[in-house]
Design an enzyme around this catalytic site. Structure first.
Site, PDB file in Angstrom:
ATOM      1  N   CYS A 114      35.989  54.539  21.728  1.00  0.00           N
ATOM      2  CA  CYS A 114      34.621  55.031  21.519  1.00  0.00           C
ATOM      3  C   CYS A 114      33.617  53.871  21.457  1.00  0.00           C
ATOM      4  O   CYS A 114      33.320  53.266  22.475  1.00  0.00           O
ATOM      5  CB  CYS A 114      34.564  55.923  20.288  1.00  0.00           C
ATOM      6  SG  CYS A 114      33.026  56.860  20.134  1.00  0.00           S
ATOM      7  N   HIS A 222      38.616  60.193  21.638  1.00  0.00           N
ATOM      8  CA  HIS A 222      39.210  59.909  20.329  1.00  0.00           C
ATOM      9  C   HIS A 222      40.689  60.284  20.276  1.00  0.00           C
ATOM     10  O   HIS A 222      41.065  61.263  19.613  1.00  0.00           O
ATOM     11  CB  HIS A 222      38.438  60.651  19.239  1.00  0.00           C
ATOM     12  CG  HIS A 222      37.080  60.095  18.998  1.00  0.00           C
ATOM     13  ND1 HIS A 222      36.836  59.051  18.130  1.00  0.00           N
ATOM     14  CD2 HIS A 222      35.874  60.416  19.546  1.00  0.00           C
ATOM     15  CE1 HIS A 222      35.551  58.763  18.145  1.00  0.00           C
ATOM     16  NE2 HIS A 222      34.948  59.569  18.999  1.00  0.00           N
ATOM     17  N   GLU A 224      42.902  58.942  18.581  1.00  0.00           N
ATOM     18  CA  GLU A 224      43.430  58.768  17.217  1.00  0.00           C
ATOM     19  C   GLU A 224      43.481  60.082  16.450  1.00  0.00           C
ATOM     20  O   GLU A 224      44.357  60.283  15.593  1.00  0.00           O
ATOM     21  CB  GLU A 224      42.596  57.733  16.447  1.00  0.00           C
ATOM     22  CG  GLU A 224      41.293  58.192  15.858  1.00  0.00           C
ATOM     23  CD  GLU A 224      40.169  58.435  16.857  1.00  0.00           C
ATOM     24  OE1 GLU A 224      39.145  59.039  16.478  1.00  0.00           O
ATOM     25  OE2 GLU A 224      40.314  58.001  18.021  1.00  0.00           O
TER      26      GLU A 224
END
Length: 252
Positions: A114, A222, A224
């Site tokens: 990001c 994203h 994660e």
């Protein structure tokens, strides 16, 4: 004897809370490192001029630059600051710029997510565009307003993965669905960078570095958040973890 888990440097963001100045990182990134990459995160305070970064990088096996509510300061890519670019975190800018450049010089594995993806582009002389949802022909990549983070970070659209690239070798498919949540994006691609994935509206969603000494991948979305549940997200962190272990083993 079991080898220790690799150490990964994670730059801190500056946050002001209860009259304190905090150096912090969202735990979704830290959990993904621990649980999926098999690595131990080491949060590096955003005090680039005061800490010994060389000593830290001598001891870690990778660097991960995270997303953040703040944006790269426009002065770093030749644009004039305006309210539409805010908020800023210039202490983080100073830290991540040095971490990225030094990681690349050393061949340390680098995963840039990001804001980190945008920082990587800026480090190579690229520029950023803001409020891209207002540009003709662009999608609205912003997160929805919702009290449930799982809804905010749900996957929203597909990206086309560049055939034969690093990301393609990791996810093993020409298209993946991602949670790309942002209002800034790469405008001019930095010299020496390669596009690894693009959104349907042409937004650059992933990049790598041509001729890099080690693993280097930037993604605008994203991974994660869903690293423990989503196969492509897990694959990215697993590949990064493997690169960090390989770096550790070569160093030892």
């Amino acid at each position: 004897m079991t080898a220790a888990s690799p150490l990964v440097a994670v730059p801190a963001d500056i946050r002001e809370f209860q009259n304190y100045r905090w150096h912090a990182s969202p735990d979704t990134y830290l959990k993904a490192l621990l649980r999926v990459a098999g690595a131990t995160p080491v949060i590096v305070p955003a005090m680039a001029e005061e800490i010994d970064l060389a000593a830290i990088l001598d001891r870690v096996d990778g660097v991960m630059t995270t997303g953040s509510a703040s944006n790269v300061h426009p002065s770093r890519y030749g644009a004039e600051p305006s309210p539409s670019y805010e908020p800023f975190d210039t202490d983080r800018d100073d830290l991540t710029d040095r971490l990225i450049r030094e990681a690349l010089r050393r061949g340390l594995p680098l995963l840039a997510i990001c804001r980190g993806h945008q920082e990587l582009n800026v480090a190579f002389g690229g520029t950023l565009a803001t409020e891209i949802q207002e540009i003709d022909g662009r999608m609205d990549h912003r997160a929805i307003t919702h009290e449930d983070q799982r809804e905010r970070y749900a996957t929203r659209h597909e990206v086309a993965v560049t055939a034969g690239g690093l990301l393609a070798s990791i996810v093993g498919t020409p298209e993946i669905r991602v949670n790309s949540l942002h209002r800034q994006a790469i405008d001019r691609l930095g010299e020496g960078l390669t596009v690894e994935a693009s959104a349907p509206d042409g937004t650059v969603e992933a990049i790598s570095v041509e001729g890099a000494k080690g693993f280097v991948l930037g993604v605008q979305w994203h991974p994660e958040f869903w690293a423990e549940n989503d196969a492509p997200s897990a694959a990215i962190f697993e590949a990064f973890g493997a690169a960090c272990r390989a770096y550790r083993d070569r160093r030892d």
